[in-house]
Design an enzyme around this catalytic site. Structure first.
Site, PDB file in Angstrom:
ATOM      1  N   SER A 262       0.840  -1.191   0.000  1.00  0.00           N
ATOM      2  CA  SER A 262       0.000   0.000   0.000  1.00  0.00           C
ATOM      3  C   SER A 262       0.873   1.238   0.000  1.00  0.00           C
ATOM      4  CB  SER A 262      -0.907   0.000   1.234  1.00  0.00           C
ATOM      5  OG  SER A 262      -1.459   1.275   1.457  1.00  0.00           O
ATOM      6  N   LYS A 263       0.545   2.189  -0.875  1.00  0.00           N
ATOM      7  CA  LYS A 263       1.268   3.459  -0.902  1.00  0.00           C
ATOM      8  C   LYS A 263       1.131   4.177   0.442  1.00  0.00           C
ATOM      9  CE  LYS A 263       3.391   6.812  -3.249  1.00  0.00           C
ATOM     10  NZ  LYS A 263       4.757   6.673  -3.745  1.00  0.00           N
ATOM     11  N   ARG A 264      -0.043   4.008   1.070  1.00  0.00           N
ATOM     12  CA  ARG A 264      -0.277   4.669   2.362  1.00  0.00           C
ATOM     13  C   ARG A 264       0.708   4.196   3.421  1.00  0.00           C
ATOM     14  NH1 ARG A 264      -5.424   3.476   0.834  1.00  0.00           N
ATOM     15  NH2 ARG A 264      -5.531   1.700   2.253  1.00  0.00           N
TER      16      ARG A 264
END
Length: 491
Positions: A262-264
């Site tokens: 996940s980029k988050r």
């Protein structure tokens, strides 16, 4: 609704007799590793079969669009060599290839589906968040039971509505996936999903079925998170009387055994990996092997080789874990396999980040780095001493393996400086010849002489290349200046 000849014209445009795949990203920002893998598999299936690879931009979720994201998609695909045969920028027989430009189609097909009894208008007030949460089932929906005449009357009066899929009340739906086999679900477990929203735009689940059919897509590659939606897709295809494409659902790419990338959470996108010094070819090779195996021990494959051997049967049901250290291994292998000229070209911008002096030959520096570099971001720090001699401690002259200490280092520098001053040609062979002859005459091992030369020339204990190469790249004047400074430090 259009008359049936309008639909027949669109059917007539659909190419037949070839494998056709599509990569259909949403322009919502960066290209994450899972997206890149989907693009690769989709591309490789088409190329292996001699078919067509399409790019379609799915931008119906207007709230999530990111400015410039379409450019990121084009740039990434171009850098990765994933050339598409049809798409927004190159055209093709079944365009447009941007969903919002196809907006007029979806209402017609939703109404056709209503006419066939597989969809209905729903006038109930309902927020998108309620819809997404699945709080509203067909058992609660009074609109499902409205007569066609009543539904038409309320629509004609201007009452806002969505169009929902009419899922059969009983029975089961079975679909086949190339990876997971046959899967059967109870129809009672499926909701009457929205096909067309109040603003006239389709939902993802409806638009991709309509577009895949009208574009002649034969193989649909997507993440396994869409397995739960596949029965509803099947029912849509059956409702229209359309052939069902081959489904290829790929298990996710994971950060670890429990978490998806996940980029988050700081996991890298394709662009991040390039910025971190990884080569595109290494990224492509590694990402292709995340969940697919060609069999055997070999791991390094070019994109051209992958086009010849990629087979759906090699895709695994198990999630793949993204291992940055494994990618470093691939990257190092690609760097070492490059021609010296090619490596010098890609290394030069990284070298010039820290070596600003134009007198230093970047290609000569690159030659020292090629067998000693795993990722390109390592380069600036490895070679910064060529630009400016760092302020170093004389403790560096002490080296047990070379049997070198401050006193011996001073003696070696006192001997080597005049010997190098006398050199007419400044080549590796000439410099090495002087040093080895001098070591022999002083009755010391080469290392005892070369260690202090390297420390004085570089001011670092760890350098790419040894004393000879560093002296040659610095040039005679700069090299001797540094050796004299070293001697002065030793008092």
């Amino acid at each position: 609704m259009k008359d049936l000849s309008w639909f027949a014209e669109r059917e007539a445009r659909i190419p037949a007799g070839e494998v056709r795949t599509r990569f259909a990203p949403s322009p919502t920002g960066y290209m994450h590793v899972g997206n890149l893998r989907t693009a690769l598999y989709t591309y490789l299936i088409a190329r292996r079969a001699g078919g067509k690879f399409l790019l379609r931009i799915e931008d119906t979720d207007q709230g999530r669009l990111v400015e410039g994201a379409v450019d990121v998609i084009y740039k990434t695909m171009a850098e990765c060599g994933l050339e598409h045969d049809e798409g927004p920028d190159v055209g093709g027989p079944v365009g447009p290839y941007v969903q919002t430009e196809r907006r007029g189609l979806y209402k017609e097909y939703a109404e056709l589906l209503m006419q066939r009894g597989h969809a209905y208008r729903c006038f109930c007030e309902k927020t998108e968040s309620q819809e997404d949460a699945g709080d509203f089932t067909r058992r609660d929906d009074p609109c499902r039971e409205l007569s066609q005449a009543e539904s038409d009357r309320r629509a004609a009066a201007g009452e806002p509505y969505v169009i929902r899929q009419r899922i059969p009340r009983g029975g089961t739906t079975t679909f086949h996936d190339e990876i997971f086999g046959d899967i059967t679900v109870e129809n009672a477990s499926l909701d009457d999903q929205v096909l067309l929203k109040r603003d006239g735009l389709p939902t993802y689940n409806f638009a991709n079925v309509v577009d895949d059919h009208l574009m002649g897509i034969t193989h649909v590659v997507r993440g396994s998170e869409y397995l739960s939606s596949a029965p509803k897709y099947n029912l849509l295809y059956e409702g229209f009387g359309w052939p069902i494409p081959r489904y290829v659902h790929c298990s996710p790419v994971m950060r670890d055994a429990h978490n998806k990338m996940s980029k988050r959470h700081g996991d890298p996108s394709y662009e991040d990996l390039i910025a971190q010094g990884f080569l595109t070819d290494a990224v492509i090779n590694y990402v292709t092997l995340l969940g697919w195996s060609p069999g055997g021990e070999r791991e390094i494959y070019s994109l051209d080789e992958l086009k010849q051997i990629f087979d759906i049967s090699g895709i695994s049901k198990s999630p793949a874990i993204f291992d940055i250290e494994k990618l470093r291994y691939f990257n190092a292998a690609y760097i070492r396999a490059m021609s010296p000229e090619a490596f010098a070209r890609i290394a030069e911008p990284w070298i010039r980040q820290s070596v600003k002096n134009p007198a230093i030959d970047a290609a000569a520096v690159a030659a020292l780095l090629q067998q000693r570099t795993e990722v390109l971001t390592e380069i600036p720090e490895k070679v910064d001493f060529f630009d400016a001699l760092p302020d170093y401690d004389t403790e560096l002259f002490v080296h047990k393996k070379s049997k070198s200490d401050r006193e011996s280092s001073k003696a070696m520098l006192e001997a080597v400086i005049p010997a190098l001053e006398a050199l007419d040609t400044w080549t590796d062979e000439a410099i090495l010849g002087v040093m080895t002859s001098l070591a022999e005459s002083l009755e010391v091992k080469n290392a005892k002489l070369m260690w202090p030369v390297r420390i004085a020339a570089a001011g670092k204990a760890v350098t790419p290349g040894g004393a000879v190469e560093i002296c040659r790249i610095l040039g005679k004047d700069e090299c001797l200046r540094r050796l004299r400074l070293g001697l002065a430090k030793l008092g």
